[in-house]
Enzyme design. Structure first.
Site, PDB file in Angstrom:
ATOM      1  N   ARG A 237       0.861  -1.172   0.000  1.00  0.00           N
ATOM      2  CA  ARG A 237       0.000   0.000   0.000  1.00  0.00           C
ATOM      3  C   ARG A 237       0.903   1.230   0.000  1.00  0.00           C
ATOM      4  O   ARG A 237       1.936   1.259   0.681  1.00  0.00           O
ATOM      5  CB  ARG A 237      -0.902   0.034   1.244  1.00  0.00           C
ATOM      6  CG  ARG A 237      -2.059  -0.943   1.215  1.00  0.00           C
ATOM      7  CD  ARG A 237      -3.112  -0.556   0.171  1.00  0.00           C
ATOM      8  NE  ARG A 237      -4.261  -1.460   0.141  1.00  0.00           N
ATOM      9  CZ  ARG A 237      -4.386  -2.521  -0.656  1.00  0.00           C
ATOM     10  NH1 ARG A 237      -3.427  -2.835  -1.498  1.00  0.00           N
ATOM     11  NH2 ARG A 237      -5.478  -3.265  -0.626  1.00  0.00           N
ATOM     12  N   GLU A 266      -4.281   7.392  -4.863  1.00  0.00           N
ATOM     13  CA  GLU A 266      -4.593   6.667  -6.098  1.00  0.00           C
ATOM     14  C   GLU A 266      -5.966   7.081  -6.610  1.00  0.00           C
ATOM     15  O   GLU A 266      -6.888   7.203  -5.798  1.00  0.00           O
ATOM     16  CB  GLU A 266      -4.566   5.156  -5.843  1.00  0.00           C
ATOM     17  CG  GLU A 266      -3.178   4.653  -5.492  1.00  0.00           C
ATOM     18  CD  GLU A 266      -3.124   3.146  -5.237  1.00  0.00           C
ATOM     19  OE1 GLU A 266      -4.117   2.454  -5.516  1.00  0.00           O
ATOM     20  OE2 GLU A 266      -2.085   2.680  -4.751  1.00  0.00           O
ATOM     21  N   HIS A 285      -1.557   0.269  -9.870  1.00  0.00           N
ATOM     22  CA  HIS A 285      -2.104  -0.711  -8.921  1.00  0.00           C
ATOM     23  C   HIS A 285      -2.689  -1.923  -9.658  1.00  0.00           C
ATOM     24  O   HIS A 285      -3.892  -2.184  -9.612  1.00  0.00           O
ATOM     25  CB  HIS A 285      -3.166  -0.068  -8.023  1.00  0.00           C
ATOM     26  CG  HIS A 285      -3.405  -0.847  -6.753  1.00  0.00           C
ATOM     27  ND1 HIS A 285      -3.762  -0.263  -5.565  1.00  0.00           N
ATOM     28  CD2 HIS A 285      -3.330  -2.172  -6.483  1.00  0.00           C
ATOM     29  CE1 HIS A 285      -3.900  -1.185  -4.629  1.00  0.00           C
ATOM     30  NE2 HIS A 285      -3.640  -2.365  -5.178  1.00  0.00           N
TER      31      HIS A 285
HETATM   32  C1  DGY Z   1      -5.837  -6.213  -2.850  1.00  0.00           C
HETATM   33  O1  DGY Z   1      -6.488  -7.218  -3.107  1.00  0.00           O
HETATM   34  O2  DGY Z   1      -5.818  -5.693  -1.740  1.00  0.00           O
HETATM   35  C2  DGY Z   1      -5.093  -5.616  -3.990  1.00  0.00           C
HETATM   36  O3  DGY Z   1      -4.319  -4.547  -3.622  1.00  0.00           O
HETATM   37  C3  DGY Z   1      -6.084  -5.234  -5.036  1.00  0.00           C
HETATM   38  O4  DGY Z   1      -5.457  -5.298  -6.259  1.00  0.00           O
END
Ligand code: DGY
Length: 326
Positions: A237, A266, A285
């Site tokens: 993240r 984002e 992402h």
């Molecule tokens: C998640 O599943 O948390 C991923 O970051 C989404 O792509």
């Protein structure tokens, strides 16, 4: 009366039909915000929610008094108020496992692309600027045989480490995780304190979830500990990293390069210098974004929600203590 489900994630027709067998489903394809008036109105009668990337707030929960379960189509659940959900007895289900290998592939893609300067050099070719043999000013760094430091060593971290150790003969170090003797035996991985890992690694890859403890875990001090030749990769993240400190470390040459799939904000702000830096590979992402994996994640979320609304134990339950006695 049938329970109602609001579906705002990408579900295929079969998945919507599966939900519709026992429940009434209202689909909100492409829902951009929880403030959408039709969605807000529908919340008052909703028993289940299924989707991704929507910020769920306690205030939104006030508008959904019948809500029993949320199935997020993601492994991460940092945009859900877990304590508030638990207090209200609302189950939160996520989708681990099915995205592990694909997300690890993205991690390795970033390791390789940043080390070998793949995006920068591909753009040079596209511009028509490849006019002589490639010299040292365009050389990259080896990946094989180097030291790979994983910050976080859960399923995804271990899957990145497996690629590094078994595919590229890398030495694996890990921090911010309890000891993992089986992985140590399998991959020759060694546990380190975070600072030691930062000093020792050629590639530092963040896979830790975002929590109050990991927010801005990596900042100016941590970048200063890394080797000037280090390549930093984040597939977790954006908020785990102080992005301003990362930008400065890249600009000042305190680290060599970065491969980033996630950002503090984002979509990435148009003002961000990151995508314009030649030593940055920036992706939007896409960790789990393949046809196969997103279908599998949506299916896992459907299965979780069906179980939860039928009063059974979902496959993946984040807040076990929210379960009401049967
Ligand atoms: C998640 O599943 O948390 C991923 O970051 C989404 O792509």
């Amino acid at each position: 009366m049938k329970k109602r489900i609001l579906a705002y994630g990408r579900l295929n027709d079969d998945q919507l039909a599966q939900l519709g067998q026992d429940f009434e489903v209202q689909a909100f394809p492409g829902l951009a915000s929880a403030d959408d008036p039709a969605f807000r109105a529908a919340l008052s009668d909703a028993h289940g929610l299924i989707g991704a990337s929507l910020a769920i707030t306690p205030e939104l929960l006030d508008a959904a008094p019948k809500l029993e379960a949320i199935a997020t189509i993601s492994v991460g659940y940092d945009n859900y108020p877990v304590e508030a959900l638990t207090r209200r007895g609302i189950l939160l289900c996520n989708t681990p496992d099915v995205l592990t290998e694909t997300t690890a592939d993205t991690g390795f893609l970033l390791i390789m692309a940043a080390a070998r300067r793949a995006v920068e050099l591909a753009e040079m070719v596209k511009r028509g600027d490849w006019q002589a043999g490639i010299g040292p000013e365009h050389f990259g760094s080896d990946v094989h045989g180097k030291t790979l430091g994983l910050i976080g060593f859960g399923r995804i971290g271990a899957a990145v480490a497996r690629r590094g150790a078994l595919g590229f003969g890398m030495k694996v170090r890990y921090a911010m995780a309890s000891p993992k003797p089986l992985l140590e035996a399998e991959l020759g991985a060694e546990r380190r304190e975070l600072d030691e890992l930062l000093e020792e690694s050629d590639f530092v890859c963040v896979t830790v979830p975002l929590t109050a403890e990991t927010e801005h875990l990596i900042g100016e001090r941590e970048f200063a500990l890394m080797k000037p030749s280090a390549i930093f990769v984040n597939i977790a993240r954006g908020k785990v990293v102080n992005e301003a400190a990362l930008i400065e470390a890249l600009e000042m040459g305190r680290i060599r390069a970065a491969g980033l799939d996630v950002f503090e904000q984002e979509p990435l702000s148009p003002e961000s210098p990151l995508p314009h830096m030649t030593n940055v590979v920036a992706l939007p992402h896409i960790g789990s974004a393949t046809h196969e994996t997103r279908t599998a994640m949506a299916q896992r979320a459907v299965d979780n929600l069906l179980l939860a609304l039928r009063g059974e134990h979902p496959i993946n339950l984040v807040n076990e203590t929210a379960r009401r006695p049967a």
